[in-house]
Enzyme design. Structure first.
Site, PDB file in Angstrom:
ATOM      1  N   GLU A 197      22.354  54.817 -37.004  1.00 55.51           N
ATOM      2  CA  GLU A 197      21.577  55.413 -38.103  1.00 55.51           C
ATOM      3  C   GLU A 197      22.047  56.851 -38.200  1.00 55.51           C
ATOM      4  O   GLU A 197      21.690  57.687 -37.373  1.00 55.51           O
ATOM      5  CB  GLU A 197      20.076  55.370 -37.778  1.00 55.51           C
ATOM      6  CG  GLU A 197      19.517  53.976 -37.560  1.00 55.51           C
ATOM      7  CD  GLU A 197      19.548  53.125 -38.800  1.00 55.51           C
ATOM      8  OE1 GLU A 197      19.518  53.667 -39.916  1.00 55.51           O
ATOM      9  OE2 GLU A 197      19.628  51.889 -38.657  1.00 55.51           O
TER      10      GLU A 197
ATOM     11  N   CYS B 190      16.990  62.876 -42.262  1.00 49.70           N
ATOM     12  CA  CYS B 190      18.170  62.131 -42.677  1.00 49.70           C
ATOM     13  C   CYS B 190      18.024  61.642 -44.111  1.00 49.70           C
ATOM     14  O   CYS B 190      18.972  61.565 -44.854  1.00 49.70           O
ATOM     15  CB  CYS B 190      18.398  60.948 -41.751  1.00 49.70           C
ATOM     16  SG  CYS B 190      17.007  59.819 -41.683  1.00 49.70           S
TER      17      CYS B 190
ATOM     18  N   LYS C 281      17.679  58.002 -24.102  1.00 48.55           N
ATOM     19  CA  LYS C 281      18.081  59.412 -23.989  1.00 48.55           C
ATOM     20  C   LYS C 281      17.650  60.171 -25.244  1.00 48.55           C
ATOM     21  O   LYS C 281      18.219  60.018 -26.309  1.00 48.55           O
ATOM     22  CB  LYS C 281      19.594  59.583 -23.821  1.00 48.55           C
ATOM     23  CG  LYS C 281      19.893  61.024 -23.368  1.00 48.55           C
ATOM     24  CD  LYS C 281      21.291  61.509 -23.657  1.00 48.55           C
ATOM     25  CE  LYS C 281      21.456  62.229 -24.965  1.00 48.55           C
ATOM     26  NZ  LYS C 281      20.701  63.471 -25.142  1.00 48.55           N
TER      27      LYS C 281
ATOM     28  N   GLU D  14      25.904  67.377 -45.396  1.00 44.68           N
ATOM     29  CA  GLU D  14      24.507  67.325 -44.987  1.00 44.68           C
ATOM     30  C   GLU D  14      24.125  68.676 -44.387  1.00 44.68           C
ATOM     31  O   GLU D  14      24.726  69.112 -43.401  1.00 44.68           O
ATOM     32  CB  GLU D  14      24.320  66.219 -43.936  1.00 44.68           C
ATOM     33  CG  GLU D  14      22.876  66.049 -43.541  1.00 44.68           C
ATOM     34  CD  GLU D  14      22.676  64.956 -42.501  1.00 44.68           C
ATOM     35  OE1 GLU D  14      23.487  64.870 -41.567  1.00 44.68           O
ATOM     36  OE2 GLU D  14      21.700  64.208 -42.626  1.00 44.68           O
TER      37      GLU D  14
HETATM   38  P1  NDP Z   1      23.446  64.575 -32.886  1.00 40.16           P
HETATM   39  O1  NDP Z   1      24.421  63.592 -33.365  1.00 40.16           O
HETATM   40  O2  NDP Z   1      23.903  65.930 -32.532  1.00 40.16           O
HETATM   41  O3  NDP Z   1      22.682  64.041 -31.602  1.00 40.16           O
HETATM   42  C1  NDP Z   1      21.948  62.830 -31.594  1.00 40.16           C
HETATM   43  C2  NDP Z   1      21.771  62.388 -30.156  1.00 40.16           C
HETATM   44  O4  NDP Z   1      23.029  62.056 -29.607  1.00 40.16           O
HETATM   45  C3  NDP Z   1      21.183  63.461 -29.254  1.00 40.16           C
HETATM   46  O5  NDP Z   1      20.356  62.830 -28.293  1.00 40.16           O
HETATM   47  C4  NDP Z   1      22.420  64.039 -28.628  1.00 40.16           C
HETATM   48  O6  NDP Z   1      22.147  64.688 -27.421  1.00 40.16           O
HETATM   49  C5  NDP Z   1      23.234  62.783 -28.403  1.00 40.16           C
HETATM   50  N1  NDP Z   1      24.643  62.993 -28.235  1.00 40.16           N
HETATM   51  C6  NDP Z   1      25.407  64.038 -28.645  1.00 40.16           C
HETATM   52  N2  NDP Z   1      26.698  63.841 -28.286  1.00 40.16           N
HETATM   53  C7  NDP Z   1      26.757  62.638 -27.647  1.00 40.16           C
HETATM   54  C8  NDP Z   1      27.797  61.880 -27.051  1.00 40.16           C
HETATM   55  N3  NDP Z   1      29.064  62.291 -27.060  1.00 40.16           N
HETATM   56  N4  NDP Z   1      27.498  60.693 -26.503  1.00 40.16           N
HETATM   57  C9  NDP Z   1      26.234  60.232 -26.520  1.00 40.16           C
HETATM   58  N5  NDP Z   1      25.187  60.921 -27.050  1.00 40.16           N
HETATM   59  C10 NDP Z   1      25.447  62.097 -27.617  1.00 40.16           C
HETATM   60  O7  NDP Z   1      22.326  64.597 -34.004  1.00 40.16           O
HETATM   61  P2  NDP Z   1      21.078  65.546 -34.066  1.00 40.16           P
HETATM   62  O8  NDP Z   1      20.226  65.392 -32.865  1.00 40.16           O
HETATM   63  O9  NDP Z   1      21.600  66.875 -34.445  1.00 40.16           O
HETATM   64  O10 NDP Z   1      20.254  64.890 -35.265  1.00 40.16           O
HETATM   65  C11 NDP Z   1      20.504  65.205 -36.565  1.00 40.16           C
HETATM   66  C12 NDP Z   1      21.351  64.132 -37.225  1.00 40.16           C
HETATM   67  O11 NDP Z   1      20.710  62.877 -37.110  1.00 40.16           O
HETATM   68  C13 NDP Z   1      21.523  64.360 -38.707  1.00 40.16           C
HETATM   69  O12 NDP Z   1      22.851  64.121 -39.096  1.00 40.16           O
HETATM   70  C14 NDP Z   1      20.616  63.320 -39.329  1.00 40.16           C
HETATM   71  O13 NDP Z   1      20.966  62.923 -40.618  1.00 40.16           O
HETATM   72  C15 NDP Z   1      20.709  62.209 -38.353  1.00 40.16           C
HETATM   73  N6  NDP Z   1      19.540  61.350 -38.468  1.00 40.16           N
HETATM   74  C16 NDP Z   1      19.690  60.099 -39.004  1.00 40.16           C
HETATM   75  C17 NDP Z   1      18.593  59.292 -39.201  1.00 40.16           C
HETATM   76  C18 NDP Z   1      18.745  57.917 -39.773  1.00 40.16           C
HETATM   77  O14 NDP Z   1      17.826  57.111 -39.611  1.00 40.16           O
HETATM   78  N7  NDP Z   1      19.844  57.590 -40.437  1.00 40.16           N
HETATM   79  C19 NDP Z   1      17.248  59.744 -38.866  1.00 40.16           C
HETATM   80  C20 NDP Z   1      17.205  61.066 -38.315  1.00 40.16           C
HETATM   81  C21 NDP Z   1      18.321  61.838 -38.123  1.00 40.16           C
HETATM   82  P3  NDP Z   1      21.860  66.274 -27.358  1.00 40.16           P
HETATM   83  O15 NDP Z   1      21.131  66.672 -28.600  1.00 40.16           O
HETATM   84  O16 NDP Z   1      21.036  66.375 -26.162  1.00 40.16           O
HETATM   85  O17 NDP Z   1      23.187  66.918 -27.265  1.00 40.16           O
END
Ligand code: NDP
Length: 501
Positions: free
Chosen positions: A260, A294, A186, A393
Site C-alpha cells: 500500500e 496517502c 514493525k 506526493e
Molecule cells: P516509509 O516508506 O518511509 O516507511 C514505512 C515503513 O517502512 C516504516 O516502518 C519504515 O521504518 C519502514 N522502512 C523503511 N525502510 C525500510 C526498509 N529498507 N526495509 C523495511 N522497512 C523499511 O513511509 P512513511 O513512514 O514515511 O509513510 C509515508 C508513506 O506511506 C507515504 O508515501 C504514504 O503515501 C504512504 N502511505 C500509504 C498508504 C496506503 O494505504 N496506500 C497509507 C498511509 C501511508 P522507519 O520509519 O522506522 O524508518
C-alpha cells in the site's frame, strides 16, 4: 492531558520489542529518541531491535505457526481472540488516542474519533468476516470434484507507516491473525507508541509467539525483517521508494507481498457539483490528518465556470484553519511529523513558485507557536499538471489547484500520474460520474464523498500506488495461500502406460 504529557516528558516511555510472549531486554542496542512533534520533547526511548532480535522474533512466530495451537484454532477461537483485542482497544481508547496524538501531531479530535475506533473495528470486522469466508467447489465434471481452499500463509511481516500508526497497522494484524497466521510487526521508528501499547494491553489473549514486535529504523530493523528467510510474506504500507526496495529484497526468496504505497489523488469538481459539499470535502481531503494521508485528494481540478468562486472560497477557508497544539480541543492542524517533513513542505512551496505556480495562501513555516514542526496549510494555483507540486506526493497540508474546461481533458490529466490510489469526482450528473469512475485509473473512486474506507471492499492502488488490496477478499488473498484439491468421484479411464499394446 497536559499533566500526563508533562509527566511523560519527565519520564519518557520505554519502547522495546516483544518476542515469544514477552517484552525483550531494553539494554544492549541503539537508543533512539521518540519525539512529540508539537513540543519537540522526547516522549520515549526506543531500544532498536537488532538483526539478532528480529531473528528471534521470526523464529518465535515460525514456531507458534508450525507447532502452536493458533494454526489449528477453530474459527470460534480466532473470533474470540479478535473480539477480545477489539474490546481491549476500546477499553483503552482515550489513552491510545492521547498517545497517538503526542507521537504523530495529529489532532486529538481525529485520533479519538477516527484512528482508534478504526483500529478496534478492524478486529471486529475480520472476526465477523472469517465466519462467512469460504472456498469454492467445482462439480461440472461428473467424475471429479475440485475444491479451492484458502490456508494461512505462515509468518507475516507487517510494516506500518507513521501517519496513522495504530489504525493502519491494526488492519494488517487483524487480517493476518483472522486467517490463522503468526506475525512480526514493525511500526515506524518515529511513531511506535500506540502499537507498542497495543502489545501491552492484549497480553494473554493470544498464544505466545503468534504476535511479535520489533522496533527500529527501516534500514536496520526493517531490512533485517524483510530479508529474513523465515518470513512468508510482507504486508507493507509506506512510501513508493521503500516499497520498491522491499520488493527487490523479496524477489530473492520469491516471497509474496502486499504494497500500500503513495498517492497523488485527483479531486475533480465539475461546475454542476454541490458547491458547498465539494468545498468542504476538498478542505478535508487536503488537510485532515495534517494533510499526511496517502489518499489525500490534494491535486484539485476545478471546472472553469466555477473556478474563481471556488478558489476564492478555498483561499479564504485555508488560512482560517486552526493551527495549534494537537491535544487542544478545536485544533484542526497540528505539527508535521518532524523537521525534515516541515522543510520538505517549504521546498515544495519554493519549487511551485519557481515553476510558475501562484501562491494562494500559506507557504511558510508557521511562526505562531514557540515549539513544534508547524507549517502553514498551503494552497497554490498550478500552471499545468507537469509541475512538481502536481506530480509528486508532498504528504503534508498542501493543495495544488488546476482549472479545466472539458471532461475528457480533466480525466486525461487526472490519469497523468505515476500514482493511482484514489480519484474523487464531484458532479450531479449520474452518467458523467459513471464515465469518470470507469475512466479513472485508480484503485478507488469516490463520487460526491470525501475519504471513506469500507473494509468490505478492497483498498489499494494502480500503478506505483501499490500491489494487492486490503479489506475482506483482498486481505484474504494477501494472508492466505490458495490451495486446489481435486478428487476423483469415480474410477477414471487412464492410459495404461508400460502395460504393452
Ligand atoms: P516509509 O516508506 O518511509 O516507511 C514505512 C515503513 O517502512 C516504516 O516502518 C519504515 O521504518 C519502514 N522502512 C523503511 N525502510 C525500510 C526498509 N529498507 N526495509 C523495511 N522497512 C523499511 O513511509 P512513511 O513512514 O514515511 O509513510 C509515508 C508513506 O506511506 C507515504 O508515501 C504514504 O503515501 C504512504 N502511505 C500509504 C498508504 C496506503 O494505504 N496506500 C497509507 C498511509 C501511508 P522507519 O520509519 O522506522 O524508518
Amino acid at each position: 492531558m497536559q499533566t500526563r504529557r508533562n509527566e511523560i516528558s519527565r519520564h519518557p516511555l520505554v519502547i522495546r520489542g516483544y518476542v515469544g510472549g514477552r517484552f525483550t531486554d531494553a539494554s544492549p542496542t541503539e537508543e533512539i529518541a521518540v519525539i512529540d512533534p508539537a513540543t519537540e520533547q522526547r516522549v520515549a526511548t526506543l531500544y532498536e531491535s537488532s538483526a539478532e532480535e528480529v531473528d528471534r522474533a521470526v523464529i518465535a512466530a515460525r514456531t507458534a505457526f508450525d507447532r502452536g495451537p493458533w494454526g489449528r484454532a477453530t474459527v470460534a477461537e480466532r473470533q474470540k481472540a479478535l473480539l477480545a483485542i477489539h474490546d481491549a482497544i476500546l477499553a483503552h481508547a482515550e489513552e491510545l488516542a492521547f498517545l497517538e496524538t503526542i507521537n504523530t501531531g495529529i489532532p486529538l479530535s481525529q485520533t479519538r474519533n477516527v484512528h482508534i475506533p478504526r483500529a478496534a473495528y478492524n478486529f471486529r470486522f475480520f472476526a465477523e468476516y472469517i465466519n462467512q469466508a469460504g472456498g469454492e467447489v467445482f462439480t461440472q465434471e461428473p467424475g471429479l470434484m475440485s475444491l479451492v481452499t484458502y490456508e494461512p500463509i505462515g509468518v507475516c511481516a507487517l510494516i506500518g507507516p507513521w501517519n496513522m500508526p495504530l489504525g493502519l497497522t491494526a488492519m494488517k494484524i487483524a487480517g493476518a491473525l483472522a486467517f490463522g497466521n503468526a506475525c512480526v510487526v514493525k511500526p515506524s521508528e518515529l511513531t511506535p507508541l500506540t502499537v507498542t501499547r497495543l502489545f501491552e494491553i492484549i497480553e494473554g489473549i493470544l498464544p505466545e509467539g503468534v504476535m511479535n514486535l520489533v522496533n527500529g529504523r527501516g534500514p536496520v530493523t526493517g531490512t533485517a525483517l524483510v530479508s529474513h528467510p523465515g518470513i512468508d510474506m510482507v504486508s507493507f504500507t509506506g512510501g513508493t521508494v521503500t516499497g520498491s526496495a522491499i520488493l527487490a529484497s523479496l524477489a530473492k526468496g520469491i516471497k509474496g507481498s502486499a504494497m500500500e504505497l503513495g498517492g497523488k489523488s485527483a479531486n475533480i469538481v465539475f461546475a454542476d457539483a454541490d458547491f458547498d459539499q465539494a468545498l468542504d470535502a476538498a478542505l478535508m481531503s487536503s488537510f485532515m490528518n495534517n494533510g499526511q494521508m496517502c489518499l489525500a485528494g490534494s491535486r484539485i481540478f476545478i471546472e472553469r465556470k466555477i473556478a474563481d468562486r471556488f478558489i476564492e472560497a478555498f483561499s479564504r477557508r485555508v488560512p482560517a484553519l486552526k493551527i495549534g497544539d494537537p491535544i487542544q480541543e478545536g485544533t484542526e492542524i497540528g505539527p508535521m511529523i518532524n523537521a525534515a517533513q516541515r522543510e520538505r513542505m517549504a521546498r515544495y512551496a519554493e519549487s511551485g513558485l519557481s515553476e510558475g505556480a501562484t501562491l494562494l495562501c500559506g507557504g511558510h513555516r508557521f511562526s505562531g507557536l514557540a515549539t513544534g514542526y508547524y507549517f502553514e496549510p498551503t494552497a497554490m494555483l498550478a500552471p499545468s499538471n507537469e509541475v512538481a507540486i502536481c506530480r509528486e506526493e508532498i504528504f503534508g497540508p498542501f493543495a495544488a489547484i488546476q482549472v479545466f474546461d472539458e471532461e475528457d481533458e480533466v480525466i486525461a490529466k487526472a490519469n497523468e500520474s505515476d500514482f493511482g490510489l484514489v480519484g474523487y469526482v464531484w458532479t450531479q450528473d449520474l452518467q458523467r460520474s459513471m464515465r469518470a469512475a470507469s475512466a479513472l485509473r485508480t484503485g478507488t473512486v469516490l463520487v460526491n464523498t470525501p475519504i471513506i474506507r469500507d473494509l468490505r471492499t478492497g483498498f489499494g492502488g494502480y500503478k506505483q500506488s501499490g500491489l494487492g488490496r486490503e479489506g475482506a477478499k483482498g486481505s484474504q488473498a494477501m494472508f492466505t495461500e490458495m490451495k486446489t484439491t481435486i478428487i476423483a468421484r469415480a474410477p477414471r479411464t487412464l492410459p495404461r502406460m508400460g502395460a504393452g499394446a
